[in-house]
Each structure stands twice: as structure tokens, then as C-alpha cells.
Design a protein around this motif. Structure first.
Motif, PDB file in Angstrom:
ATOM      1  N   GLY A 163       0.887  -1.499  -0.070  1.00 36.86           N
ATOM      2  CA  GLY A 163       0.211  -0.109  -0.073  1.00 36.86           C
ATOM      3  C   GLY A 163       0.498   1.191  -0.172  1.00 36.86           C
ATOM      4  O   GLY A 163       1.770   1.403   0.598  1.00 36.86           O
ATOM      5  N   ILE A 164       0.233   2.319  -0.291  1.00 34.03           N
ATOM      6  CA  ILE A 164       0.925   3.288  -0.437  1.00 34.03           C
ATOM      7  C   ILE A 164       0.222   5.191   0.243  1.00 34.03           C
ATOM      8  O   ILE A 164      -0.496   4.890  -0.091  1.00 34.03           O
ATOM      9  N   VAL A 165       1.465   4.873   1.714  1.00 35.20           N
ATOM     10  CA  VAL A 165       1.119   6.701   1.849  1.00 35.20           C
ATOM     11  C   VAL A 165       1.025   7.982   1.078  1.00 35.20           C
ATOM     12  O   VAL A 165       1.713   7.780   0.417  1.00 35.20           O
ATOM     13  N   ARG A 166       0.300   8.604   1.077  1.00 35.10           N
ATOM     14  CA  ARG A 166       0.363   9.921  -0.050  1.00 35.10           C
ATOM     15  C   ARG A 166       0.667  11.003   1.170  1.00 35.10           C
ATOM     16  O   ARG A 166      -1.068  11.104   1.990  1.00 35.10           O
ATOM     17  N   VAL A 167       1.359  12.123   0.674  1.00 32.79           N
ATOM     18  CA  VAL A 167       1.313  13.410   1.754  1.00 32.79           C
ATOM     19  C   VAL A 167       1.375  14.668   0.623  1.00 32.79           C
ATOM     20  O   VAL A 167       2.126  14.549  -0.252  1.00 32.79           O
ATOM     21  N   SER A 168      -0.217  15.165   0.549  1.00 36.80           N
ATOM     22  CA  SER A 168      -0.390  16.626  -0.244  1.00 36.80           C
ATOM     23  C   SER A 168      -1.155  17.438   0.222  1.00 36.80           C
ATOM     24  O   SER A 168      -1.059  17.710   1.242  1.00 36.80           O
ATOM     25  N   GLN A 169      -0.561  18.292  -0.367  1.00 36.38           N
ATOM     26  CA  GLN A 169      -1.758  20.086  -0.092  1.00 36.38           C
ATOM     27  C   GLN A 169      -3.007  20.460  -1.040  1.00 36.38           C
ATOM     28  O   GLN A 169      -1.961  20.121  -2.248  1.00 36.38           O
ATOM     29  N   THR A 170      -3.157  20.835  -0.650  1.00 35.79           N
ATOM     30  CA  THR A 170      -3.899  21.592  -1.427  1.00 35.79           C
ATOM     31  C   THR A 170      -5.085  22.619  -0.841  1.00 35.79           C
ATOM     32  O   THR A 170      -5.677  22.768   0.322  1.00 35.79           O
ATOM     33  N   GLY A 171      -4.159  24.076  -1.259  1.00 32.84           N
ATOM     34  CA  GLY A 171      -4.228  25.251  -0.668  1.00 32.84           C
ATOM     35  C   GLY A 171      -4.048  25.693   0.521  1.00 32.84           C
ATOM     36  O   GLY A 171      -2.442  25.194   1.474  1.00 32.84           O
ATOM     37  N   ASP A 172      -4.435  25.466   1.291  1.00 27.30           N
ATOM     38  CA  ASP A 172      -4.085  25.110   3.104  1.00 27.30           C
ATOM     39  C   ASP A 172      -4.419  24.274   3.676  1.00 27.30           C
ATOM     40  O   ASP A 172      -3.991  23.862   4.629  1.00 27.30           O
ATOM     41  N   VAL A 173      -4.778  23.644   3.105  1.00 25.17           N
ATOM     42  CA  VAL A 173      -5.499  22.312   3.487  1.00 25.17           C
ATOM     43  C   VAL A 173      -4.314  21.364   2.857  1.00 25.17           C
ATOM     44  O   VAL A 173      -3.723  20.498   2.245  1.00 25.17           O
ATOM     45  N   PHE A 174      -3.300  20.584   4.473  1.00 23.07           N
ATOM     46  CA  PHE A 174      -2.428  18.818   4.341  1.00 23.07           C
ATOM     47  C   PHE A 174      -3.257  17.704   4.745  1.00 23.07           C
ATOM     48  O   PHE A 174      -4.557  17.948   5.219  1.00 23.07           O
ATOM     49  N   SER A 175      -2.866  17.089   3.965  1.00 21.50           N
ATOM     50  CA  SER A 175      -3.652  15.294   3.880  1.00 21.50           C
ATOM     51  C   SER A 175      -2.304  14.207   3.694  1.00 21.50           C
ATOM     52  O   SER A 175      -1.612  14.801   3.678  1.00 21.50           O
ATOM     53  N   VAL A 176      -3.182  13.127   4.527  1.00 25.39           N
ATOM     54  CA  VAL A 176      -2.397  11.622   4.642  1.00 25.39           C
ATOM     55  C   VAL A 176      -2.949  10.884   4.637  1.00 25.39           C
ATOM     56  O   VAL A 176      -3.699  10.426   5.254  1.00 25.39           O
ATOM     57  N   SER A 177      -3.401  10.423   3.768  1.00 27.76           N
ATOM     58  CA  SER A 177      -3.972   9.709   3.111  1.00 27.76           C
ATOM     59  C   SER A 177      -3.330   8.318   3.158  1.00 27.76           C
ATOM     60  O   SER A 177      -1.988   7.807   2.633  1.00 27.76           O
ATOM     61  N   ASP A 178      -4.547   6.945   3.016  1.00 29.48           N
ATOM     62  CA  ASP A 178      -3.170   5.334   3.260  1.00 29.48           C
ATOM     63  C   ASP A 178      -3.987   4.642   2.223  1.00 29.48           C
ATOM     64  O   ASP A 178      -4.903   5.051   2.207  1.00 29.48           O
ATOM     65  N   GLU A 179      -4.073   3.277   1.802  1.00 35.99           N
ATOM     66  CA  GLU A 179      -4.743   2.100   0.774  1.00 35.99           C
ATOM     67  C   GLU A 179      -4.615   1.297   1.669  1.00 35.99           C
ATOM     68  O   GLU A 179      -5.145  -0.271   1.859  1.00 35.99           O
TER      69      GLU A 179
END
Length: 623
Positions: free
Chosen positions: A543-559
Motif C-alpha cells: 500500500g502507498i501512503v500519500r502526503v499532499s497539500q491543496t490550498g491551506d489543507v494538508f492531507s495524509v492518506s493510505d490504502e
């Protein structure tokens, strides 16, 4: 005789030479005498009679010797002319000449009177036709609505263009010669037919102002309301009998509607004025208006009570005159001038000694702008903030006292936490050490069942030690100072991912480039440790963990395994876990730490997930 009776002219003389008629420009005295005395005058010898003096030579040259001149009289005895009978020899008139001449003059009088009557009649007819045409042109060009009805059925005889336009642009062919009830049936029930009937029957005129009339002007059955000033005047035949009605009206619809709009606006403004006056008069705030000479032109009841003055005694006076201290009055004078010059409001706080003693007041002056953009006056409101200031000061003292108490409590809490941590760690280390010693030295001699119990005892002691560390960390987070600075969030996430690789060597982390944020570096790194570590822990192999930013929102997602959103409200609470310890080991404190760090930054954190579809944790770091 001319029609005005002032002059005798030679008119008909067929037997006289034309040269003789042209040789004299006035008639002989004999004719004049006959005309003026209204009797027959006989001249037996023109050659000797003084009545022909001045005309004798032309008469004699044409062989005229005697003359009988007789007046022509009308039936009323008015002179119409004279008749002259000439003889070629000197003589007296023969028997019967006078009777024949007088008979002829009577016939002539009848003919002349008839001719003059016919001329007068023709002249009167011409004048009547001219006047009728002129009156018709005047009606047609009149700047008002004009029409004429004939007979008891009120048949249209005349309707000028403004009338036709008022009733909907009808043509004359659709109107003239037809009764008004047939041309304008929509007037039924509006009272106009009844008015026409009354004027025709009584001969009395009618006048009405701003009368409402509803007309089918578009021809589609929809009535449009118009307003007219109308006059109905009876017309009469030569015998004085009423034979029709003339209508004269002015369409005042635009004026009526404009006036009603003005009246409605004035009424609205008056209601607004009463409303505002009621509000201003009953508000506890002080309201007032200055003119450009700094004089009060309005003061509400609250202000008058504070001054202890009446309105009559205050209007037209400046601040100094109503009792302000000189420094206070001078300050307001400067502020009024500043508001007028800059067209900007000004605000301040000032003490004042009124009927309730010395109080503190918050005031604001604002410009009143006129239609031409200039300042017409300066309006102001003032509020008594004495209690507010006292409460604020009291609150500030209370906050200082409470802060001191909290700081003292925090110091005691830190001491207690340290003491608890120290006192708990020693027995836990002892339990873990004893268990490990027994397992190492007596392992082969101990039954499998007891060896399992000792191993579990050692693991639980270690887990309890980690839990104590997490609790201490959670406690410190609520008091930790946030040192905000610009952060390279990509680099922060990369450092955390690298450190987590030791625990999760097969985990894969994709990090968005160029992520930027602001926050406390140490706290943000702790936050990322918890989120990225959790994502790796709950992800399946590959599984891949993704760290991203959209505007002023940061996100950490997993599978990973994900969770049911029904329980999302529990995941940020301490010790709340949606999985068992045997499936995924942990303390249940990590996400509570995440929420506390985000709140310390003034941000928010939330989660999105579904069973078996992974999870996504998003957060902001505030401003």
C-alpha cells in the motif's frame, strides 16, 4: 347711397354718356337735397338753377336741361339712394311723371333691400363658415382633449386627435357619427354616461378634477386607468334648446401618478422619521447633530437628561455654552472641523461631568453629506461606557489572578506528573527486568505456560511505560508555546517518512513537492509522525501512503483497512481505538496528540474513510 349712409355715388345711368359720368366725381346739389331732405327735387332749367352750379357746363354740353331727383326710401324710411330723371329741354315735369318715378323708386327700394339682405346673408354665411372652420381648427389643435356629442344618444360629431389618442388611438372613421356607448362600452358603470345624460337633460354644466377613467386603450379587454380634469358643457340650437354636449378634458395621469408617488414617498419618509425619532428619543445612547458653526441643532432626550437642560435652552449653542469644560469644547471644535475637511468619521473616549456625576463616554462624529457632495452637518452618538470600563478592569484583574492560579496549578501538575512518572517507572522497570531475568536464566526450566505469562508481563510493563510517556507528552502539548515560522512541509514529511522506515521497512510514502506552511517545527513534525506512522501501520503490504497539500489543507492518506465514518467522532479521543491491540498495537493517544497540536495552531483536523478503502486525514495550521 353707400351701406353706411354717408355718401351718394353714381351707380346706374345707362342713358347718360360715360364721359359725363366721368366728368363729375360727386353728385349735384339737387341730388344731395333730395337725399338729405328725403323729397323729390325738380330743376326746370339746369342753365339757371343754382343747385347745378359747378356741374352746369358738362350737363349743358351733353344736352341736359332739366332734372327730377327723387329719394329711394326703405320700408323703414331709411335712405337707400336717389333716382334722377333728365330732360333735354327746360321744362316742368309732365303730369304723371312724379307718380311713375315714385312707383319706380318703391320697386327699386324693394330690389335694393332684397339685394342687400342677400349680400348680408351671404356674408353671414361666409363668416359663419369661416368661424366654424376656424373653431374646428382650434379644437383639432387644442392642447387639451375636446369632443362634441349631438343628441340624447351622444353621437360623436367632433373628436380632436388628443381625444382619439386618450381613448386608445382610434380613427375618426371609428368614432364620428356613432354613439359614445357604442364607441366606448368599457365606460359602463363608471358614471360618465350618467353625467352626459344629466348635462343634456338639465342644461347644467359639470366639472370634475382628477377623475379616474378606465379605458380599453390596447383593444385587448384590459382596462388602463387614466386621470382627467373634465368639463361637460351643454350646447344649444338657435332657439336655446340643448342639442348636445361639448367635452373639454386634460389628461393629468402623469401628474396624478407623480403626486401620488411623492405623497407615498413623503408618507414613507414621515413614517421613517417618526420611527427614527422614536428610536433615537428612547435609546440610552446620546444622539446629536452639529451645524458647521459647531452649534447643536439636535439633541435627543438622553443627552438632554445627561446635561440637565431643555431642548429650547440647548439648540443653537456650542459645547462650551452648554457646560463642557474649555479643553473638552476645544477638542470637539477641532474634531468637527476635521470631519468636515476630511469627510471621515472620528472616534474617541472622554470623561464628562453630567447629572450622574463623572462618567466615561465613547463617542463618534460622522459627516452628513448633501446632494452636492459637501458636508452639511456633523452627526454624533455617544455611549456611557463607565460600567464597561469598570467591568473590563475587573475582568483584567480576574484574568491576571486566574492566570497566576493556572500557572501555579501547571507547575504543581508538572511536578505531580514528574513524580507519578518517576514513581511508576521504577516499579515497571523492576517488573520488566525481573521477568526478563527469569526468562533468560530459568527459561528452559519453566513450563511453557508460565514462560508465556512472564513474557506477557514484560510486554505489558513496556507498553505501560510507553503509555506513561504518551500521556506526559499529551499533557505538555496543552501548555506548549507555539513558535510559528515558515516551514518546508515537503522536507518535514520526508524526514518523518525516513525515520518511520525503520519501523515499517516495506512501507511506501509518496510526498508532494513544494508544500509550504507555517507552524511550530517540532510540533508539526510530531503531528506528521503520528499521521504517517498510523498510515503505514494500517496499510497492507504494497500500500502507498500519500502526503499532499491543496490550498491551506494538508492531507495524509493510505490504502489500508479504513473505518466506518459512524465512529469518526471517537478517533481523536484519548484511548479510543477502533481496532484491537492484537491486530494493530498502539496506545490510543496518537490521534489525540494530533488534534491537540492542530488546535494549538488554530487549525482544524478531520478524517474521511470507508471500511476496506483506506483513510484520509486532513488538517490546517490556522493563519
Amino acid at each position: 347711397m353707400t351701406p353706411d349712409g354717408k355718401r351718394l355715388l353714381s351707380d346706374v345711368a345707362p342713358s347718360l354718356p360715360s364721359a359725363f359720368r366721368e366728368a363729375i366725381d360727386t353728385l349735384p346739389e339737387a341730388f344731395v337735397a333730395a337725399a338729405s331732405e328725403k323729397r323729390s327735387v325738380y330743376v326746370s332749367d339746369i342753365a339757371t338753377d343754382p343747385l347745378w352750379e359747378g356741374y352746369r357746363a358738362p350737363a349743358l354740353s351733353y344736352g341736359l336741361r332739366a332734372c327730377l331727383s327723387t329719394p329711394i326710401l326703405s320700408a323703414a324710411g331709411d335712405l337707400l339712394g336717389t333716382v334722377a330723371l333728365y330732360y333735354r329741354e327746360a321744362r316742368r315735369p309732365a303730369e304723371g311723371d312724379l307718380e311713375r318715378v315714385e312707383s319706380a323708386t318703391r320697386m327699386m327700394a324693394i330690389a335694393i333691400e332684397r339685394s342687400r339682405a342677400e349680400e348680408a346673408r351671404d356674408r353671414a354665411l361666409r363668416e359663419a363658415r369661416y368661424e366654424r372652420t376656424r373653431l374646428h381648427d382650434l379644437f383639432m389643435r387644442a392642447p387639451a382633449v375636446v369632443c362634441v356629442f349631438r343628441g340624447p344618444d351622444h353621437v360623436f360629431e367632433l373628436a380632436n386627435p388628443l381625444y382619439l389618442r386618450l381613448v386608445g388611438g382610434k380613427r375618426e372613421s371609428e368614432t364620428l357619427g356613432r354613439p359614445v356607448r357604442e364607441v366606448l362600452p368599457e365606460l359602463v358603470g363608471q358614471g360618465y354616461f350618467e353625467l352626459l345624460d344629466r348635462v343634456y337633460a338639465t342644461g347644467e354644466p359639470f366639472a370634475g378634477d382628477e377623475m379616474s377613467v378606465r379605458l380599453d386603450r390596447r383593444g385587448d379587454g384590459r382596462l388602463e386607468e387614466r386621470f382627467v380634469n373634465v368639463v361637460y358643457e351643454p350646447t344649444r340650437d338657435p332657439y336655446g334648446k340643448v342639442d348636445g354636449v361639448m367635452c373639454h378634458a386634460v389628461d393629468v395621469t402623469t401628474q396624478v401618478r407623480a403626486r401620488r408617488e411623492l405623497e407615498e414617498m413623503a408618507g414613507h419618509l414621515e413614517r421613517q422619521r417618526r420611527l427614527y425619532e422614536t428610536i433615537i428619543s428612547n435609546t440610552p445612547d446620546l444622539a446629536y447633530v452639529f451645524d458647521l458653526q459647531h452649534r447643536f441643532v439636535y439633541a435627543n432626550q438622553a443627552l438632554l437628561r445627561m446635561w440637565g437642560r431643555t431642548l429650547e435652552d440647548s439648540i443653537g449653542k456650542d459645547c462650551l455654552q452648554v457646560g463642557y469644560e474649555p479643553w473638552h469644547a476645544e477638542m470637539h471644535d477641532r474634531e468637527i472641523d476635521q470631519v468636515v475637511a476630511t469627510k471621515q468619521p472620528i472616534r474617541g473616549v472622554v470623561p464628562f461631568n453630567g447629572t450622574e456625576g463623572r462618567r466615561m463616554y465613547d463617542y463618534i462624529f460622522v459627516p452628513v453629506i448633501g446632494e452636492d457632495g459637501s458636508v452639511e452637518a456633523v452627526a454624533g452618538t455617544t455611549r456611557d461606557i463607565t460600567e464597561f470600563i469598570e467591568a473590563e478592569q475587573k475582568l483584567e484583574r480576574r484574568v491576571q489572578e486566574r492566570t497566576a492560579e493556572l500557572e501555579h496549578a501547571n507547575r504543581e501538575s508538572e511536578g505531580f506528573n514528574y513524580s507519578i512518572s518517576h514513581d511508576l517507572r521504577a516499579p515497571l522497570r523492576s517488573i520488566a527486568a525481573t521477568s526478563n531475568i527469569l526468562l533468560e536464566e530459568l527459561g528452559p526450566q519453566i513450563d511453557e505456560e508460565y514462560r508465556t505469562l512472564l513474557d506477557r508481563q514484560s510486554q505489558n510493563a513496556s507498553r505501560l511505560g510507553r503509555l506513561i510517556d504518551e500521556l506526559l507528552r499529551l499533557s505538555r502539548l496543552s501548555r506548549a508555546e507555539v513558535d510559528r515560522q515558515s516551514l518546508d512541509m515537503t522536507e518535514e514529511a520526508r524526514v518523518v517518512a525516513e525515520s518511520e522506515r525503520e519501523t515499517y521497512p516495506s512501507g511506501r510514502v509518496e510526498i508532494q513537492e513544494g508544500m509550504k506552511g507555517e507552524g511550530d517545527s517540532a510540533l508539526v513534525r510530531m503531528l506528521l509522525h503520528n499521521l504517517i506512522g498510523n498510515a503505514l501501520k494500517f496499510s497492507s503490504e504494497g500500500g502507498i501512503v500519500r502526503v499532499s497539500q491543496t490550498g491551506d489543507v494538508f492531507s495524509v492518506s493510505d490504502e489500508g483497512v479504513g473505518f466506518d465514518m459512524e465512529y469518526a467522532h471517537r478517533i481523536f479521543l484519548p484511548f479510543e481505538r477502533l481496532v484491537t491491540e492484537s491486530e494493530f498495537p498502539g496506545t490510543g493517544i496518537g490521534l489525540a496528540n494530533v488534534e491537540r497540536i492542530v488546535k494549538r495552531h488554530g487549525g482544524r483536523v478531520w478524517a474521511e474513510s470507508a471500511p476496506g478503502q483506506g483513510a484520509k486525514f486532513s488538517f490546517t495550521l490556522g493563519e
